[in-house]
Design a protein around this motif. Structure first.
Motif, PDB file in Angstrom:
ATOM      1  N   GLN A   1       0.649  -1.426  -0.674  1.00  0.00           N
ATOM      2  CA  GLN A   1      -0.311  -0.554  -0.294  1.00  0.00           C
ATOM      3  C   GLN A   1       1.187   1.515  -0.069  1.00  0.00           C
ATOM      4  OE1 GLN A   1      -1.800   0.968   3.842  1.00  0.00           O
ATOM      5  NE2 GLN A   1      -0.655  -0.627   4.610  1.00  0.00           N
ATOM      6  N   PHE A   2       2.502   1.205   0.190  1.00  0.00           N
ATOM      7  CA  PHE A   2       3.333   2.467   0.107  1.00  0.00           C
ATOM      8  C   PHE A   2       4.247   2.386  -0.814  1.00  0.00           C
ATOM      9  CE2 PHE A   2       1.882   1.275   4.548  1.00  0.00           C
ATOM     10  CZ  PHE A   2       1.164   2.020   5.218  1.00  0.00           C
ATOM     11  N   SER A   3       4.386   1.398  -2.263  1.00  0.00           N
ATOM     12  CA  SER A   3       4.745   0.841  -3.253  1.00  0.00           C
ATOM     13  C   SER A   3       5.267   2.653  -4.024  1.00  0.00           C
ATOM     14  CB  SER A   3       4.208   0.265  -4.052  1.00  0.00           C
ATOM     15  OG  SER A   3       2.962   0.567  -4.831  1.00  0.00           O
ATOM     16  N   THR A   4       4.930   3.940  -3.465  1.00  0.00           N
ATOM     17  CA  THR A   4       4.621   4.306  -4.695  1.00  0.00           C
ATOM     18  C   THR A   4       6.055   5.649  -4.018  1.00  0.00           C
ATOM     19  OG1 THR A   4       3.409   5.705  -3.073  1.00  0.00           O
ATOM     20  CG2 THR A   4       2.346   5.255  -5.138  1.00  0.00           C
ATOM     21  N   LYS A   5       6.241   5.003  -2.034  1.00  0.00           N
ATOM     22  CA  LYS A   5       7.485   5.489  -1.328  1.00  0.00           C
ATOM     23  C   LYS A   5       8.191   4.981  -1.256  1.00  0.00           C
ATOM     24  CE  LYS A   5       4.978   7.147   1.798  1.00  0.00           C
ATOM     25  NZ  LYS A   5       4.444   8.373   2.765  1.00  0.00           N
ATOM     26  N   SER A   6       7.910   3.484  -1.425  1.00  0.00           N
ATOM     27  CA  SER A   6       9.017   2.570  -1.001  1.00  0.00           C
ATOM     28  C   SER A   6      10.134   2.431  -2.202  1.00  0.00           C
ATOM     29  CB  SER A   6       8.952   1.057  -1.013  1.00  0.00           C
ATOM     30  OG  SER A   6       7.102   1.582   0.153  1.00  0.00           O
ATOM     31  N   SER A   7      11.265   2.008  -1.520  1.00  0.00           N
ATOM     32  CA  SER A   7      12.384   1.208  -2.712  1.00  0.00           C
ATOM     33  C   SER A   7      13.688   0.171  -1.884  1.00  0.00           C
ATOM     34  CB  SER A   7      13.423   2.386  -3.194  1.00  0.00           C
ATOM     35  OG  SER A   7      14.083   3.637  -1.771  1.00  0.00           O
ATOM     36  N   LYS A   8      14.255  -0.401  -2.785  1.00  0.00           N
ATOM     37  CA  LYS A   8      14.762  -2.179  -2.381  1.00  0.00           C
ATOM     38  C   LYS A   8      16.354  -0.907  -2.034  1.00  0.00           C
ATOM     39  CE  LYS A   8      13.590  -4.783  -5.118  1.00  0.00           C
ATOM     40  NZ  LYS A   8      13.166  -6.170  -6.060  1.00  0.00           N
ATOM     41  N   VAL A   9      16.852  -1.427  -1.338  1.00  0.00           N
ATOM     42  CA  VAL A   9      18.814  -1.216  -0.740  1.00  0.00           C
ATOM     43  C   VAL A   9      19.402  -2.340  -0.474  1.00  0.00           C
ATOM     44  CG1 VAL A   9      20.109  -0.125   0.134  1.00  0.00           C
ATOM     45  CG2 VAL A   9      18.402   0.474   0.101  1.00  0.00           C
ATOM     46  N   ILE A  10      19.959  -2.875  -1.389  1.00  0.00           N
ATOM     47  CA  ILE A  10      20.814  -4.537  -1.365  1.00  0.00           C
ATOM     48  C   ILE A  10      21.680  -4.048  -0.336  1.00  0.00           C
ATOM     49  CG2 ILE A  10      21.865  -6.305  -2.484  1.00  0.00           C
ATOM     50  CD1 ILE A  10      20.473  -5.713  -5.085  1.00  0.00           C
ATOM     51  N   THR A  11      21.514  -4.934   0.353  1.00  0.00           N
ATOM     52  CA  THR A  11      23.017  -4.384   1.804  1.00  0.00           C
ATOM     53  C   THR A  11      24.182  -5.919   1.400  1.00  0.00           C
ATOM     54  OG1 THR A  11      21.343  -5.317   3.600  1.00  0.00           O
ATOM     55  CG2 THR A  11      23.695  -5.853   3.186  1.00  0.00           C
ATOM     56  N   CYS A  12      25.479  -5.488   0.821  1.00  0.00           N
ATOM     57  CA  CYS A  12      26.418  -5.911   0.252  1.00  0.00           C
ATOM     58  C   CYS A  12      27.866  -5.960   0.769  1.00  0.00           C
ATOM     59  CB  CYS A  12      26.573  -4.867  -1.618  1.00  0.00           C
ATOM     60  SG  CYS A  12      26.683  -3.324  -1.556  1.00  0.00           S
ATOM     61  N   ILE A  13      28.600  -6.760   0.549  1.00  0.00           N
ATOM     62  CA  ILE A  13      29.806  -6.462   1.421  1.00  0.00           C
ATOM     63  C   ILE A  13      30.522  -5.202  -0.149  1.00  0.00           C
ATOM     64  CG2 ILE A  13      31.760  -7.868   1.446  1.00  0.00           C
ATOM     65  CD1 ILE A  13      30.140  -9.838   2.231  1.00  0.00           C
ATOM     66  N   ASP A  14      30.946  -4.321   0.861  1.00  0.00           N
ATOM     67  CA  ASP A  14      31.877  -3.556   0.095  1.00  0.00           C
ATOM     68  C   ASP A  14      33.483  -3.813   0.559  1.00  0.00           C
ATOM     69  OD1 ASP A  14      32.365  -0.732  -0.418  1.00  0.00           O
ATOM     70  OD2 ASP A  14      33.468  -0.366   1.391  1.00  0.00           O
ATOM     71  N   ALA A  15      34.231  -4.618   1.574  1.00  0.00           N
ATOM     72  CA  ALA A  15      35.892  -5.328   2.118  1.00  0.00           C
ATOM     73  C   ALA A  15      35.168  -6.025   2.951  1.00  0.00           C
ATOM     74  CB  ALA A  15      35.739  -3.861   2.143  1.00  0.00           C
ATOM     75  N   MET A  16      36.121  -6.453   3.296  1.00  0.00           N
ATOM     76  CA  MET A  16      36.843  -7.320   4.115  1.00  0.00           C
ATOM     77  C   MET A  16      37.962  -6.732   4.628  1.00  0.00           C
ATOM     78  SD  MET A  16      37.346 -11.377   4.570  1.00  0.00           S
ATOM     79  CE  MET A  16      38.379 -11.950   3.682  1.00  0.00           C
ATOM     80  N   ARG A  17      38.525  -6.836   5.891  1.00  0.00           N
ATOM     81  CA  ARG A  17      39.269  -6.643   6.444  1.00  0.00           C
ATOM     82  C   ARG A  17      40.113  -7.501   7.311  1.00  0.00           C
ATOM     83  NH1 ARG A  17      38.338  -1.959  10.103  1.00  0.00           N
ATOM     84  NH2 ARG A  17      35.953  -2.904   9.979  1.00  0.00           N
ATOM     85  N   GLU A  18      41.779  -7.689   7.239  1.00  0.00           N
ATOM     86  CA  GLU A  18      42.376  -8.799   8.173  1.00  0.00           C
ATOM     87  C   GLU A  18      43.322  -8.979   9.326  1.00  0.00           C
ATOM     88  OE1 GLU A  18      44.874 -13.491   7.592  1.00  0.00           O
ATOM     89  OE2 GLU A  18      43.836 -12.024   6.013  1.00  0.00           O
ATOM     90  N   ILE A  19      43.158  -8.417  10.324  1.00  0.00           N
ATOM     91  CA  ILE A  19      43.520  -8.081  11.578  1.00  0.00           C
ATOM     92  C   ILE A  19      44.780  -9.016  12.064  1.00  0.00           C
ATOM     93  CG2 ILE A  19      44.372  -6.809  13.274  1.00  0.00           C
ATOM     94  CD1 ILE A  19      42.630  -5.632  11.346  1.00  0.00           C
ATOM     95  N   GLU A  20      45.785  -9.274  11.506  1.00  0.00           N
ATOM     96  CA  GLU A  20      47.386 -10.266  12.144  1.00  0.00           C
ATOM     97  C   GLU A  20      47.619  -9.793  13.455  1.00  0.00           C
ATOM     98  OE1 GLU A  20      50.039  -9.402   9.311  1.00  0.00           O
ATOM     99  OE2 GLU A  20      49.168 -10.901   8.198  1.00  0.00           O
ATOM    100  N   PRO A  21      48.063 -10.969  14.345  1.00  0.00           N
ATOM    101  CA  PRO A  21      47.965 -10.798  15.735  1.00  0.00           C
ATOM    102  C   PRO A  21      49.535  -9.628  15.871  1.00  0.00           C
ATOM    103  CG  PRO A  21      48.510 -12.568  14.968  1.00  0.00           C
ATOM    104  CD  PRO A  21      47.712 -12.639  13.245  1.00  0.00           C
ATOM    105  N   SER A  22      49.776  -9.076  14.906  1.00  0.00           N
ATOM    106  CA  SER A  22      50.739  -7.790  15.055  1.00  0.00           C
ATOM    107  C   SER A  22      49.737  -6.735  15.082  1.00  0.00           C
ATOM    108  CB  SER A  22      52.003  -8.026  13.815  1.00  0.00           C
ATOM    109  OG  SER A  22      50.953  -7.952  12.514  1.00  0.00           O
ATOM    110  N   GLY A  23      48.555  -6.546  14.145  1.00  0.00           N
ATOM    111  CA  GLY A  23      48.191  -5.565  14.069  1.00  0.00           C
ATOM    112  C   GLY A  23      47.568  -4.692  12.674  1.00  0.00           C
ATOM    113  N   HIS A  24      48.652  -5.779  11.771  1.00  0.00           N
ATOM    114  CA  HIS A  24      48.630  -5.422  10.386  1.00  0.00           C
ATOM    115  C   HIS A  24      47.692  -5.331  10.222  1.00  0.00           C
ATOM    116  CE1 HIS A  24      50.155  -4.014   6.441  1.00  0.00           C
ATOM    117  NE2 HIS A  24      50.117  -5.332   6.507  1.00  0.00           N
ATOM    118  N   THR A  25      47.045  -4.576   9.465  1.00  0.00           N
ATOM    119  CA  THR A  25      46.058  -4.993   8.638  1.00  0.00           C
ATOM    120  C   THR A  25      46.017  -5.408   6.878  1.00  0.00           C
ATOM    121  OG1 THR A  25      44.906  -3.530  10.082  1.00  0.00           O
ATOM    122  CG2 THR A  25      43.640  -4.076   7.975  1.00  0.00           C
TER     123      THR A  25
END
Length: 375
Positions: free
Chosen positions: A230-254
């Motif tokens: 009933q609110f289709s005229t003001k509704s829109s879809k937004v896809i959740t996507c992965i922008d990036a992944m970070r790996e944190i090493e024990p030394s703190g290096h990313t």
């Protein structure tokens, strides 16, 4: 045996969002309390809208407010929407500031304090969401206060900006607003459509008639929930996507991985992947991680570990996770990473952070920018 907070949340959420004879009995039993809740919120809205301080009314004319919130409890993806909207407004030449209650932090309990948040602020004090926003948006002021109206006045009186974005606050009626955006999860929708505690709604479904835009979030292919047709005229879809992944090493290096292929190639090296989430809707995160391996012939075993929303991690929690995942991998949300990294604990297990992005439809952002230019 007593239920943990997370187990209680899952039980109640199941009653709200899944039809069964037990959920029907639950809604009938608590319906009188839902009526009482509705009466109280109606009175509060009436009072707050009519007794706004004159200082708020004057500032409202020159400094517009965009509220991004929802009408249900739980996580729908408001924070990533706030971050993306701020980025698009900056590209259009605006200078936004962001206000939040700082829920989950100690500061949110202090009625009179107004606190600026920085990328290195303590999430235990400020809340993890404002810190995540500050880390994602360099040079954008982030202000928290128990009263969003107080945060707004602080921005209006002390900062050089031309639009304020409120992270949540749809029900904070003392706060003036020029534009309202309601965010709804595609999978959960509006549940049984009933008010708290019989259902998940903070306000009745009819409240959506008053908002300017409805944003439906989800991962993969999904449609608009039937309750929103009933609110289709003001509704829109937004896809959740992965922008990036970070790996944190024990030394703190990313180490950074910027494509799904790179992320998948790194993660399939592990036999087990421990997915950790202390957010309002952890299943959304688990689904997003699972989708990484959609086109892969092999994948690690995916184990889920969900904490309650805004869970305050301790060193003991980190040590337990490290012990469970030793020689394997832990993958967490960016919100959880803010709190875990603040512990100053070095994980020995392989530790990964998924950065989620939600991009608003250009139709919405153009409409918002046009409204702001008319002010």
């Amino acid at each position: 045996m007593s239920l943990s907070k997370r187990q209680a949340e899952r039980l109640i959420t199941g009653l709200w969002y899944h039809k069964s004879s037990l959920s029907f009995l639950f809604s009938i039993l608590f319906f009188p309390l839902s009526i009482l809740y509705w009466l109280i919120t109606c009175c509060l809205r009436f009072l707050h809208e009519r007794i706004r301080p004159s200082s708020l009314l004057l500032k409202e004319q020159s400094l517009p407010v965009i509220v991004v919130g929802n009408i249900s409890v739980g996580g729908t993806g408001k924070t990533p929407i706030i971050i993306n909207l701020a980025k698009q407004l900056i590209e259009a030449g605006f200078q936004p500031a962001i206000i939040s209650r700082g829920y989950g932090g100690i500061a949110s309990a202090s009625k009179n304090s107004v606190t600026p948040v920085f990328s290195d602020s303590d999430p235990g004090y400020c809340g993890e969401e404002p810190v995540l926003i500050a880390q994602s948006l360099k040079n954008v002021p982030v202000i928290i206060a128990a009263s969003r109206a107080s945060a707004y006045l602080h921005v209006a009186n002390t900062l050089d900006c031309d639009v304020v974005l409120s992270d949540d606050g749809l029900q904070h009626y003392q706060l003036p607003r020029s534009i309202e955006i309601a965010v709804i999860d595609s999978k959960q929708g509006l549940g049984n459509g009933l008010l708290i505690p019989s259902g998940p709604l903070r306000e009745r479904v009819s409240r959506l008639k008053q908002v300017d835009h409805i944003v439906v979030t989800g991962s993969g292919h999904f449609g608009i929930p039937e309750q929103l047709h009933q609110f289709s005229t003001k509704s829109s879809k937004v896809i959740t996507c992965i922008d990036a992944m970070r790996e944190i090493e024990p030394s703190g290096h990313t180490l950074s991985y910027s494509s799904i292929d790179e992320i998948c190639e790194r993660l399939i090296n592990f036999s087990t992947l421990h997915m950790v989430a202390g957010i309002g809707n952890p299943d959304k995160f688990f689904t997003t991680v699972g989708n990484i391996f959609f086109a892969s012939k092999t994948m690690p075993e995916l184990l889920r570990r969900a904490y309650s929303d805004h869970h305050r991690y301790t060193v003991k929690d980190a040590q337990a996770l490290d012990a469970i995942a030793r020689d394997e991998a832990i993958i967490v949300t960016a919100k959880d990473a803010v709190k875990l990294q603040a512990l100053d604990y070095s994980f020995q297990a392989n530790f990964f952070i998924i950065d989620i992005e939600m991009v608003l439809d250009t139709v919405i952002t153009k409409a918002i920018i046009n409204r702001l230019n008319q002010k």
